[in-house]
Design a protein around this motif. Structure first.
Motif, short mmCIF file in Angstrom:
data_model
loop_
_atom_site.label_atom_id
_atom_site.label_comp_id
_atom_site.label_asym_id
_atom_site.label_seq_id
_atom_site.Cartn_x
_atom_site.Cartn_y
_atom_site.Cartn_z
N GLU A 133 0.84 -1.19 0.00
CA GLU A 133 0.00 0.00 0.00
C GLU A 133 0.88 1.24 0.00
OE1 GLU A 133 -4.23 0.76 2.04
OE2 GLU A 133 -2.56 0.86 3.46
N THR A 135 1.08 5.76 -1.10
CA THR A 135 0.30 6.99 -1.25
C THR A 135 0.24 7.41 -2.72
OG1 THR A 135 2.21 8.45 -0.96
CG2 THR A 135 1.05 7.73 1.04
N ASP A 233 -2.98 1.84 -9.41
CA ASP A 233 -3.57 0.86 -8.50
C ASP A 233 -3.83 -0.46 -9.24
OD1 ASP A 233 -4.94 0.69 -5.69
OD2 ASP A 233 -6.37 -0.25 -7.07
N HIS A 260 -1.37 -1.13 -4.20
CA HIS A 260 -2.67 -0.61 -3.78
C HIS A 260 -2.44 0.83 -3.31
CE1 HIS A 260 -4.60 -4.56 -4.00
NE2 HIS A 260 -3.48 -5.03 -3.49
N LYS A 262 -3.54 4.27 -1.54
CA LYS A 262 -4.44 4.73 -0.48
C LYS A 262 -5.34 5.86 -1.00
CE LYS A 262 -0.85 3.96 3.04
NZ LYS A 262 0.00 4.63 4.06
N PRO A 263 -6.55 5.96 -0.47
CA PRO A 263 -7.42 7.09 -0.84
C PRO A 263 -6.77 8.42 -0.46
CG PRO A 263 -8.68 5.37 0.28
CD PRO A 263 -7.24 5.00 0.44
N HIS A 264 -6.91 9.41 -1.33
CA HIS A 264 -6.29 10.71 -1.10
C HIS A 264 -7.33 11.70 -0.61
CE1 HIS A 264 -3.94 14.38 -1.97
NE2 HIS A 264 -2.88 13.59 -1.88
#
Length: 382
Positions: A133, A135, A233, A260, A262-264
């Motif tokens: 995971e 950023t 992703d 993967h 991460k949501p921003h």
């Protein structure tokens, strides 16, 4: 009763290729095989008929004789040389199906003289997957990182043999050290991995207590992974040879690092493009002016025109992400959201009421969308 034409039996043209003849025979043999139709005399006759036709047409010499002289050219009573058993001749049942079952069961050396089993089968190690995971900024810019993955090393106590020190593995009595056994299932004779030694050809009477007879122990190893700039992703990075080790000297598998993102908090990614919501005040939307928006490479500014409506989208070229396979960076799309003021004081409310009266008196020129919508509603009810 006169025999049917061999080409007609198989349902192929007279100029059919060897592969077309073989494919047609396989289909008929599977459909009419006696094991599948134990109570059908008609299916048994069709199976024998198809088998004879294939045996003749799959042999170049017999096919040539048949094409020249018909059934008389291949009649054994007239010197043509007929039939042959399921395993005999160039056109036997095993010829048509041997390559299929050889692929499934590891290459059986059956009655047709296939390759003999040379010993325990070699197996490639399984591939491993590692979920990483990261950023959005890391995905856009790329970076180097280290990961810890499970690994198998040879047992230091038994030196990889799996046997207790002072003892040694012995030949498997079930398969005789070949790693495979032959099984008879009705009409078919197939080979499969020995259930006793699991294909190794050896059994361990006294397993090593450290590795429980596996010959290897599980450890973690640290690997360096380079994440390329622009990775998206779901993409995977392959690390060759860092999967599970093979069996019986087989090559190791590979390690796949799956990314993967991460949501921003600000941006949403769509391929190489970025999207963000840009909240502006009621006054700024009406008057226009210069505003600043964030990008992955810093701040950017642009001018919005007077009367900007909520939902308006502004495009900033090349402010997105340059993908792994892209030659140019994507764009940044800013979607305007006009914020309605809340928790107003009485003075502010009075000012807004006065403002509304002034715009209403000015006619539709101040609110063209409202005028258009009211006209459509009026037309609908009329």
């Amino acid at each position: 009763m006169a025999k049917r034409d061999f080409y007609e039996i198989l349902g192929v043209a007279k100029n059919a290729s060897d592969e077309e003849i073989k494919k047609a025979y396989r289909k008929l043999a599977m459909k009419h095989h006696p094991d599948r139709n134990p109570d059908s005399k008609g299916s048994e006759d069709k199976f024998k008929e198809a088998k004879e036709a294939y045996e003749m047409l799959s042999d170049p010499q017999k096919r040539d004789a048949y094409d020249r002289y018909g059934h008389a050219g291949v009649d054994p009573n007239m010197g043509g040389g007929g039939g042959g058993g399921f395993g005999g001749g160039a056109g036997g049942f095993a010829d048509a199906f041997g390559d299929i079952f050889g692929d499934i069961f590891g290459g059986a050396a059956g009655a047709r003289g296939g390759r003999p089993n040379a010993g325990p089968q070699v197996y490639r190690g399984a591939d491993l997957r590692y979920n990483l995971e990261i950023t959005l900024e890391q995905a856009a810019n790329g970076f180097d990182t280290t990961i810890r993955v499970p690994s198998w090393d040879a047992c230091e106590v038994c030196h990889g043999s799996g046997a207790k020190p002072g003892t040694a593995p012995t030949t498997c009595p079930t398969c005789g050290g070949h790693g495979q056994v032959r099984m008879q299932q009705g009409f078919f004779s197939i080979q499969q991995t020995c259930p006793k030694c699991h294909g190794t050809g050896k059994i361990i009477p006294e397993p090593c207590t450290t590795c429980a007879g596996a010959g290897r122990i599980k450890r973690n190893k640290t690997l360096e992974v380079k994440i390329p700039a622009g990775i998206d992703d779901g993409m995977r990075i392959r690390s060759s040879g860092n999967g599970e080790p093979g069996m019986n000297g087989g090559p190791p598998g590979d390690l796949y690092v799956e990314i993967h993102i991460k949501p921003h908090g600000v941006f949403q990614r769509d391929g190489d493009d970025l999207h963000c919501e840009m909240t502006i005040s009621y006054t700024r939307a009406a008057l226009g002016g210069e505003i600043e928006v964030p990008t992955l490479s810093g701040k950017a500014s642009f001018t919005i025109p007077e009367g900007t409506q909520s939902g308006k989208t502004f495009r900033l070229r090349s402010k997105g992400i340059k993908g792994v396979r892209s030659g140019f960076a994507g764009d940044l799309f800013c979607h305007v959201v006009v914020e309605t003021p809340v928790k107003l004081t009485e003075k502010q409310k009075d000012l807004l009421r006065e403002f509304e009266r002034s715009t209403t008196e000015g006619g539709a020129k101040h609110s063209p969308q409202t005028k258009s919508w009211k006209d459509k509603v009026k037309e609908f009810f009329e």
